[in-house]
Design a protein around this motif. Structure first.
Motif, short mmCIF file in Angstrom:
data_model
loop_
_atom_site.label_atom_id
_atom_site.label_comp_id
_atom_site.label_asym_id
_atom_site.label_seq_id
_atom_site.Cartn_x
_atom_site.Cartn_y
_atom_site.Cartn_z
N LEU A 411 -10.51 7.93 -6.35
CA LEU A 411 -10.42 6.93 -5.28
C LEU A 411 -10.02 7.61 -3.98
CD1 LEU A 411 -10.31 3.83 -4.47
CD2 LEU A 411 -7.82 4.06 -4.80
N SER A 412 -10.89 7.50 -2.96
CA SER A 412 -10.54 7.94 -1.60
C SER A 412 -10.23 6.70 -0.77
CB SER A 412 -11.69 8.72 -0.96
OG SER A 412 -11.90 9.95 -1.59
N PHE A 413 -9.15 6.78 0.04
CA PHE A 413 -8.81 5.63 0.87
C PHE A 413 -8.33 6.07 2.24
CE2 PHE A 413 -5.23 6.48 -2.01
CZ PHE A 413 -4.17 6.64 -1.13
N ASP A 414 -8.40 5.15 3.18
CA ASP A 414 -8.00 5.38 4.56
C ASP A 414 -6.48 5.21 4.66
OD1 ASP A 414 -7.51 5.33 7.29
OD2 ASP A 414 -9.24 4.07 7.77
N HIS A 415 -5.78 6.32 4.90
CA HIS A 415 -4.31 6.28 4.87
C HIS A 415 -3.72 5.58 6.09
CE1 HIS A 415 -0.64 7.11 3.02
NE2 HIS A 415 -0.75 8.41 2.78
N ARG A 416 -4.57 5.19 7.06
CA ARG A 416 -4.06 4.43 8.19
C ARG A 416 -3.62 3.03 7.76
NH1 ARG A 416 -8.96 4.82 12.35
NH2 ARG A 416 -10.01 4.31 10.37
N LEU A 417 -4.33 2.45 6.80
CA LEU A 417 -4.00 1.09 6.38
C LEU A 417 -3.64 0.97 4.92
CD1 LEU A 417 -7.24 -1.08 6.09
CD2 LEU A 417 -7.34 1.32 6.59
N VAL A 418 -3.94 1.99 4.12
CA VAL A 418 -3.61 1.95 2.69
C VAL A 418 -2.55 3.01 2.41
CG1 VAL A 418 -4.47 2.17 0.34
CG2 VAL A 418 -5.95 1.20 2.12
N ASP A 419 -1.39 2.58 1.95
CA ASP A 419 -0.33 3.50 1.57
C ASP A 419 -0.61 4.08 0.19
OD1 ASP A 419 1.01 2.96 3.93
OD2 ASP A 419 2.17 1.32 3.02
N GLY A 420 0.07 5.17 -0.13
CA GLY A 420 -0.11 5.79 -1.44
C GLY A 420 0.21 4.84 -2.58
N GLU A 421 1.25 4.02 -2.40
CA GLU A 421 1.62 3.06 -3.44
C GLU A 421 0.50 2.05 -3.68
OE1 GLU A 421 2.92 -0.85 -4.76
OE2 GLU A 421 2.55 -0.34 -2.66
N GLN A 422 -0.10 1.57 -2.60
CA GLN A 422 -1.17 0.58 -2.74
C GLN A 422 -2.41 1.19 -3.37
OE1 GLN A 422 -1.02 -0.20 1.49
NE2 GLN A 422 -0.30 -2.30 1.14
N GLY A 423 -2.79 2.38 -2.91
CA GLY A 423 -3.95 3.04 -3.50
C GLY A 423 -3.74 3.36 -4.97
N SER A 424 -2.54 3.81 -5.31
CA SER A 424 -2.24 4.15 -6.70
C SER A 424 -2.26 2.91 -7.59
CB SER A 424 -0.86 4.82 -6.78
OG SER A 424 -0.83 6.01 -6.01
N ARG A 425 -1.69 1.81 -7.09
CA ARG A 425 -1.66 0.58 -7.88
C ARG A 425 -3.08 0.07 -8.12
NH1 ARG A 425 1.79 -2.58 -5.00
NH2 ARG A 425 0.13 -3.68 -3.89
N PHE A 426 -3.92 0.12 -7.09
CA PHE A 426 -5.30 -0.33 -7.26
C PHE A 426 -6.03 0.52 -8.30
CE2 PHE A 426 -9.76 0.40 -6.26
CZ PHE A 426 -10.27 -0.88 -6.27
N LEU A 427 -5.92 1.84 -8.18
CA LEU A 427 -6.62 2.72 -9.11
C LEU A 427 -6.11 2.50 -10.53
CD1 LEU A 427 -8.67 4.99 -9.48
CD2 LEU A 427 -6.86 6.64 -8.96
N ALA A 428 -4.81 2.32 -10.67
CA ALA A 428 -4.24 2.06 -12.00
C ALA A 428 -4.75 0.74 -12.57
CB ALA A 428 -2.71 2.06 -11.91
N ASP A 429 -4.92 -0.27 -11.72
CA ASP A 429 -5.44 -1.56 -12.18
C ASP A 429 -6.88 -1.43 -12.68
OD1 ASP A 429 -3.11 -2.92 -11.72
OD2 ASP A 429 -3.73 -3.79 -9.81
N VAL A 430 -7.70 -0.70 -11.94
CA VAL A 430 -9.08 -0.49 -12.38
C VAL A 430 -9.10 0.22 -13.72
CG1 VAL A 430 -11.27 0.69 -11.88
CG2 VAL A 430 -10.02 -0.44 -10.03
N GLY A 431 -8.27 1.27 -13.84
CA GLY A 431 -8.21 2.00 -15.10
C GLY A 431 -7.70 1.14 -16.25
N ALA A 432 -6.75 0.27 -15.97
CA ALA A 432 -6.18 -0.58 -17.02
C ALA A 432 -7.22 -1.54 -17.58
CB ALA A 432 -4.99 -1.35 -16.47
N VAL A 433 -8.01 -2.14 -16.72
CA VAL A 433 -9.04 -3.08 -17.19
C VAL A 433 -10.11 -2.35 -17.99
CG1 VAL A 433 -10.85 -4.68 -16.45
CG2 VAL A 433 -8.64 -4.70 -15.32
N LEU A 434 -10.47 -1.12 -17.58
CA LEU A 434 -11.48 -0.37 -18.32
C LEU A 434 -10.94 0.14 -19.65
CD1 LEU A 434 -13.13 1.67 -15.41
CD2 LEU A 434 -14.01 -0.38 -16.55
N THR A 435 -9.64 0.35 -19.70
CA THR A 435 -9.02 0.76 -20.97
C THR A 435 -8.89 -0.41 -21.93
OG1 THR A 435 -7.77 2.52 -19.87
CG2 THR A 435 -6.95 1.76 -22.01
N ASP A 436 -8.49 -1.58 -21.40
CA ASP A 436 -8.31 -2.78 -22.21
C ASP A 436 -8.96 -3.95 -21.49
OD1 ASP A 436 -7.58 -4.86 -23.81
OD2 ASP A 436 -5.42 -4.67 -23.45
N PRO A 437 -10.26 -4.22 -21.71
CA PRO A 437 -10.97 -5.28 -21.00
C PRO A 437 -10.30 -6.65 -21.16
CG PRO A 437 -12.51 -3.92 -22.23
CD PRO A 437 -11.14 -3.52 -22.66
N GLY A 438 -9.51 -6.85 -22.22
CA GLY A 438 -8.85 -8.14 -22.43
C GLY A 438 -7.86 -8.48 -21.33
#
Length: 443
Positions: A411-438
């Motif tokens: 995941l590449s993101f624009d650090h002007r408006l997306v903080d590391g915490e926000q980018g990390s949480r988003f990427l983790a959410d995508v990974g979580a759904v792909l790991t456990d679709p339920g």
């Protein structure tokens, strides 16, 4: 007979120029209203332009491979006496003035009289200054979409009239071969009947170039637009890229079960559809990744809907067509939309409107066997997700080594408006759904 010049129209999205790719007519051909005259390519799409009037082609004024500004005369057609443009054309031909003085096109009306002139291109000459309205013929028309109609002469200063160009005689396949080999047909002598250039003529002309060990190719169309976009993005938005390895075994098993059901029997259910669904769900939880940075206004603009861009490798180069309101679609609908998008892009039928307005992009580098990468943001977007190859790999499960189906996400993101915490949480959410679709049922 009256000779009318058809000027290159604005094919939409504010484009200022286009390349003439191939002529569909030759001098002496008889054309009717809406017969295709020429194929042109802009920075966004290839478009076939139909004739706005009936008559006989008198001259082709622009050679294939040449890029010209909107408003340039490209073909001359001899028509019947003024006012008789063909059956039914006099009453319905696009380009006629409407009640408020604007010029009709196939998608509405052109600008109002007195509208501001077109902005100059970067690094180019300024746009012609507006001039007072003057009488015009039916050939002086304005275009706002895909119709082949001329530019309204009463709103712009007249362009210099170029001398008719001598167009090399060659069939479309030969012209394509010349473009692929970087050969200018104007430098080739034709050995065919009547001086027609053949494939062998083009290959012979390419031999001296091949002997030098180099080949030159003009930068135009999609390649030029892509280069400008990535340079602007790389040197404007401060990129941050994060990586995540994901166990997608459960998602691939779900895909196999769904493909065996009646509801999905006729749907090309690709892994990308599951990624797209996971992205849309994660964007609900971290909305700033579906936003853009507005530098002049000093604001962050949040989008209510997700217009999902899908980077696609096509014969014309890299395109990013979009799926409107992707966040409102079911998994089945997303799968169908992705298939339609890919089919249209490969066929070269993606419209300029479908290549703009994206809010988040996915690039699937995995189809090329690549594990990961550092994608560059699509200009105007906050983030882009690269999806790597899905393959079996060793994975630790409950403390023991096992073989699982694994995928790398970047995941590449624009650090002007997306903080590391926000980018990390988003990427983790995508990974979580792909790991456990339920998990999708709980969000």
């Amino acid at each position: 007979m009256v000779k009318r010049e058809f000027r290159l129209p604005d094919v939409g999205e504010g484009l200022t120029e286009a390349e003439v790719v191939a002529w569909r007519v030759a001098p002496g051909d008889v054309v009717a209203v809406n017969d295709v005259l020429v194929e042109v390519e802009t920075a966004k799409a290839a478009v076939e332009l139909p004739s706005p009037f009936a008559g006989t082609v008198a001259a082709l004024l622009v050679e294939p491979g040449r890029t010209v500004p909107v408003g340039t005369p490209i073909v001359a057609v001899e028509t019947a006496e003024a006012g008789d443009a063909g059956d039914g054309a006099a009453a319905t031909l696009t380009g006629e003035a409407g009640p408020d003085g604007r010029i009709a096109t196939l998608v509405g009306y052109g600008p109002r009289p007195g509208a501001a002139a077109r902005r100059p291109r970067r690094g180019g000459a300024p746009a012609p200054a507006p001039v007072p309205d003057a009488p015009r013929s039916a050939a002086g028309t304005q275009h706002g979409g895909f119709a082949a109609v001329g530019v309204q002469q009463s709103h712009h200063a007249a362009l210099p009239e170029p001398a008719p160009a001598t167009v090399p005689l060659a069939k479309p396949p030969v012209r394509k071969l010349a473009r692929d080999l970087g050969i200018d047909l104007r430098t080739v002598d034709g050995s065919g009947p009547g001086g027609v250039i053949t494939r062998d003529d083009v290959r012979t002309a390419a031999t001296p170039t091949a002997e030098t060990g180099t080949r030159r190719e003009p930068v135009r169309g999609v390649r030029r637009a892509t280069a400008a976009a990535v340079v602007a993005s790389a040197f404007t938005a401060p990129h941050v890229t994060e990586f995540l390895a994901v166990d997608v075994t459960a998602t691939m098993a779900l895909r196999d079960r769904l493909r065996a059901t009646r509801e999905y029997a006729d749907v090309p259910l690709s892994p990308l559809a599951f990624v797209a669904k996971a992205v849309c769900l994660a964007l609900r939880r971290t909305a700033v990744l579906n936003a853009r940075w507005d530098e002049p206004a000093g604001e962050i603009v949040f989008h209510d809907r997700v217009r999902l861009g899908i980077a696609a490798a096509t014969p014309r180069g890299l395109l990013v067509p979009t799926i409107r309101d992707a966040d409102t679609l079911s998994l089945r609908e997303l799968a169908g939309a992705l298939d339609d998008l890919a089919t249209t892009a490969r066929a070269g039928r993606t419209t300029p409107a479908d290549l703009t307005g994206g809010t988040f992009t996915i690039t699937n580098v995995g189809v090329f066997g690549v594990d990961s990468g550092t994608p560059i943001l699509n200009p105007g977007e906050a983030a882009i997700l690269a999806v790597g190859a899905i393959k079996e790999a060793p994975w630790v499960v409950d403390g023991a080594l096992a073989v699982r189906t694994v995928c790398q996400l970047a995941l590449s993101f624009d650090h002007r408006l997306v903080d590391g915490e926000q980018g990390s949480r988003f990427l983790a959410d995508v990974g979580a759904v792909l790991t456990d679709p339920g998990l999708a049922l709980t969000w």
